[in-house]
Design an enzyme around this catalytic site. Structure first.
Site, PDB file in Angstrom:
ATOM      1  N   GLY A  11       0.825  -1.217   0.000  1.00  0.00           N
ATOM      2  CA  GLY A  11       0.000   0.000   0.000  1.00  0.00           C
ATOM      3  C   GLY A  11       0.858   1.266   0.000  1.00  0.00           C
ATOM      4  O   GLY A  11       2.085   1.215   0.102  1.00  0.00           O
ATOM      5  N   GLN A  12       0.171   2.397  -0.121  1.00  0.00           N
ATOM      6  CA  GLN A  12       0.871   3.696  -0.169  1.00  0.00           C
ATOM      7  C   GLN A  12       1.740   3.939   1.073  1.00  0.00           C
ATOM      8  O   GLN A  12       2.943   4.197   0.980  1.00  0.00           O
ATOM      9  CB  GLN A  12      -0.154   4.828  -0.281  1.00  0.00           C
ATOM     10  N   ASP A  13       1.123   3.862   2.257  1.00  0.00           N
ATOM     11  CA  ASP A  13       1.856   4.236   3.472  1.00  0.00           C
ATOM     12  C   ASP A  13       2.939   3.222   3.808  1.00  0.00           C
ATOM     13  O   ASP A  13       4.008   3.586   4.310  1.00  0.00           O
ATOM     14  CB  ASP A  13       0.885   4.336   4.665  1.00  0.00           C
ATOM     15  N   ASP A  60      -1.233 -12.853   6.300  1.00  0.00           N
ATOM     16  CA  ASP A  60      -2.584 -12.299   6.225  1.00  0.00           C
ATOM     17  C   ASP A  60      -3.023 -11.864   7.617  1.00  0.00           C
ATOM     18  O   ASP A  60      -2.963 -12.650   8.573  1.00  0.00           O
ATOM     19  CB  ASP A  60      -3.571 -13.336   5.645  1.00  0.00           C
ATOM     20  N   ALA A  83      -2.038  -2.453   7.395  1.00  0.00           N
ATOM     21  CA  ALA A  83      -2.883  -3.271   6.513  1.00  0.00           C
ATOM     22  C   ALA A  83      -4.352  -3.049   6.850  1.00  0.00           C
ATOM     23  O   ALA A  83      -4.727  -2.939   8.018  1.00  0.00           O
ATOM     24  CB  ALA A  83      -2.532  -4.744   6.662  1.00  0.00           C
ATOM     25  N   ALA A  84      -5.165  -2.985   5.823  1.00  0.00           N
ATOM     26  CA  ALA A  84      -6.614  -2.832   6.019  1.00  0.00           C
ATOM     27  C   ALA A  84      -7.320  -2.973   4.687  1.00  0.00           C
ATOM     28  O   ALA A  84      -6.709  -2.785   3.632  1.00  0.00           O
ATOM     29  CB  ALA A  84      -6.935  -1.445   6.590  1.00  0.00           C
ATOM     30  N   GLN A  85      -8.604  -3.283   4.729  1.00  0.00           N
ATOM     31  CA  GLN A  85      -9.470  -3.010   3.576  1.00  0.00           C
ATOM     32  C   GLN A  85      -9.778  -1.526   3.776  1.00  0.00           C
ATOM     33  O   GLN A  85     -10.597  -1.150   4.605  1.00  0.00           O
ATOM     34  CB  GLN A  85     -10.721  -3.885   3.645  1.00  0.00           C
ATOM     35  N   THR A 127      -8.139   6.564  11.787  1.00  0.00           N
ATOM     36  CA  THR A 127      -8.532   7.437  10.675  1.00  0.00           C
ATOM     37  C   THR A 127      -9.540   8.510  11.065  1.00  0.00           C
ATOM     38  O   THR A 127     -10.382   8.294  11.953  1.00  0.00           O
ATOM     39  CB  THR A 127      -9.158   6.573   9.554  1.00  0.00           C
ATOM     40  N   GLU A 129     -12.018   9.072   9.441  1.00  0.00           N
ATOM     41  CA  GLU A 129     -13.351   8.508   9.146  1.00  0.00           C
ATOM     42  C   GLU A 129     -14.085   8.146  10.438  1.00  0.00           C
ATOM     43  O   GLU A 129     -15.306   7.989  10.432  1.00  0.00           O
ATOM     44  CB  GLU A 129     -13.230   7.276   8.254  1.00  0.00           C
ATOM     45  N   TYR A 151     -16.385   0.807   7.130  1.00  0.00           N
ATOM     46  CA  TYR A 151     -14.938   1.004   7.319  1.00  0.00           C
ATOM     47  C   TYR A 151     -14.678   1.834   8.579  1.00  0.00           C
ATOM     48  O   TYR A 151     -13.854   1.469   9.422  1.00  0.00           O
ATOM     49  CB  TYR A 151     -14.354   1.706   6.081  1.00  0.00           C
ATOM     50  N   LYS A 155     -12.726   0.599  11.953  1.00  0.00           N
ATOM     51  CA  LYS A 155     -11.527   1.296  12.443  1.00  0.00           C
ATOM     52  C   LYS A 155     -11.722   1.799  13.874  1.00  0.00           C
ATOM     53  O   LYS A 155     -10.781   1.844  14.658  1.00  0.00           O
ATOM     54  CB  LYS A 155     -11.205   2.477  11.519  1.00  0.00           C
ATOM     55  N   HIS A 181      -4.309  11.410   3.461  1.00  0.00           N
ATOM     56  CA  HIS A 181      -2.980  11.793   2.974  1.00  0.00           C
ATOM     57  C   HIS A 181      -2.728  11.085   1.651  1.00  0.00           C
ATOM     58  O   HIS A 181      -3.028   9.915   1.474  1.00  0.00           O
ATOM     59  CB  HIS A 181      -1.901  11.525   4.014  1.00  0.00           C
TER      60      HIS A 181
END
Ligand code: NDP
Ligand code: GDR
Length: 344
Positions: A11-13, A60, A83-85, A127, A129, A151, A155, A181
């Site tokens: 992923g990005q981060d 996983d 890691a996350a959906q 997050t 969110e 989501y 979280k 970000h």
């Protein structure tokens, strides 16, 4: 030599954090999921894929026993759970999977730490969110939570479990409440990268018009590379705590569309309202963006703007890159990639 585990290297981060920790001399155990074709384009783009201190580990997050083995075999002292959906839109379609990965996944790691070595420091990727429906602005560590998506709810569970393991077992569990970000390494399904990639395609004649959902949504967008530095600082602090990382500036998706086109030398005018809204290239009169309600979400987070004062005071962390600079960086990267036929 310090050893760290990063979950979510694809992923990005994960990519930016691995780059940061390697530059600080860490040995990094970076996890990826088994898929039929694993994609390491981000660490390749950063040029760290063959770094001698980077070890890629198949893992996983939903598997408790492999979480325990991960802790045992690496003897890492810092764990960054990235890691996350992580896609809000998909969480409405796959709420159970999102809960299992994004919510319970964090508990697998916390349990593994409790069982294998309670001295391990843990970072949870929380997050903005979790703030969801606006209760107060700007949002900060003590603003009440009101998540608006599966989501966000998942979280919030992981966040409270991190706090609970901190208070129940004395585990060093830090929770970073990070606002949006972005970067040239952002996934293309997220709105900023979708916009900059589409702008590049439109400019190069590979796409006529981009379609977006709710362009009235307001977000506090910062630069991902700076936010991973904040994650690291949270785990170097004397005490585990919860911190907001944000820029304290908010803009609409519409503003980002305008900025991205401007970055490619195109001025646009917005016309019409709501579902009928479009953006038109003022030079050619062509429609280059239109709203498509298919991208609306069942419930929306209308406004995010974060106050990072606590992170500044206690961690010495502050954002540096303006939204204009960030947007320009993304547009230029997508122009280069699309010219070269790059498709990630
Ligand atoms: P990405 O979606 O780019 O990366 C998520 C990573 O999680 C990917 O490497 C993905 O692997 C991995 N992953 C997904 N499911 C599993 C699983 N079951 N087991 C192991 N790994 C899995 O997210 P970002 O890098 O943008 O964000 C990092 C974290 O920070 C996420 O937890 C996100 O929710 C959170 N966050 C992000 C913010 C942002 O603005 N970027 C803001 C606040 C929080 P694969 O490639 O195989 O799918
Ligand atoms: P978000 O990011 O939901 O804030 O979650 P995203 O970029 O997906 O959406 C931002 C806002 O843009 C609106 N929007 C669209 N979004 C997408 N993806 N595609 C569109 O076509 C579109 N049109 C309008 C959305 O409705 C929303 O209001 C991100 C993720 O990285 C999370 O993992 C993270 O926790 C939060 O940021 C902070």
């Amino acid at each position: 030599m310090k050893k760290a585990i990063i979950t979510g290297i694809t992923g990005q981060d994960g990519a930016y954090l691995a780059e940061l920790l390697l530059s600080k001399g860490y040995t990094v155990y970076a996890t990826f999921r088994r898929t039929s074709s694993v994609n390491f384009w981000r660490i390749e783009e950063l040029g760290i894929q063959n770094h001698p201190n980077l070890h890629l580990v198949e893992y996983d997050l939903t598997d408790l026993s492999s979480s325990i083995r991960l802790l045992q075999s690496t003897e890492a002292t810092e764990v960054y759970n990235l890691a996350a959906q992580s896609f809000v839109g998909v969480s409405f379609e796959q709420p159970v999977t999102t809960a299992e990965i994004t919510g319970l996944g964090a508990v697998n790691l916390l349990e593994a730490i409790r069982i294998v070595n309670p001295k391990v420091r843990f970072y949870q990727a929380s997050t903005s969110e979790m703030f969801g429906k606006v209760q107060a602005v700007p949002q900060k560590e003590d603003t009440p939570f009101y998540p608006r998506s599966p989501y966000g709810v998942a979280k919030l569970y992981a966040h409270w479990m991190t706090v609970n393991y901190r208070e129940s077992y004395g585990i060093f569990g830090a929770s970073g409440i990070l606002f949006n970000h972005e970067s040239p390494l952002r996934g293309r399904e997220f709105v900023t990268r979708k916009i900059t990639d589409s702008v590049a395609k439109i400019k190069l004649g590979k796409l006529d018009v981009m379609e977006l959902g709710n362009i009235d949504a307001k977000r506090d967008w910062g630069f991902a590379k700076e936010y991973v530095e904040g994650m690291w600082r949270m785990l170097q602090a004397d005490e585990p705590d919860t911190f907001v990382l944000a820029t304290n500036r908010t803009e609409t998706v519409r503003d980002f569309v305008r900025m991205a086109f401007k970055g490619a030398g195109v001025d646009v005018d917005f016309q019409g309202k709501a579902e009928a809204e479009t953006a038109v290239d003022t030079a050619t009169g062509k429609t280059v963006m239109r709203v498509n309600p298919k991208f609306y979400r069942p419930a929306e987070v209308e406004l995010l703007i974060g106050d990072p004062a606590k992170a500044k005071a206690k961690l010495g962390w502050a954002p540096q890159t303006s939204l204009e600079q960030l947007c320009q960086m993304m547009v230029e990267a997508d122009m280069r990639r699309n010219q070269a036929g790059f498709s990630f």
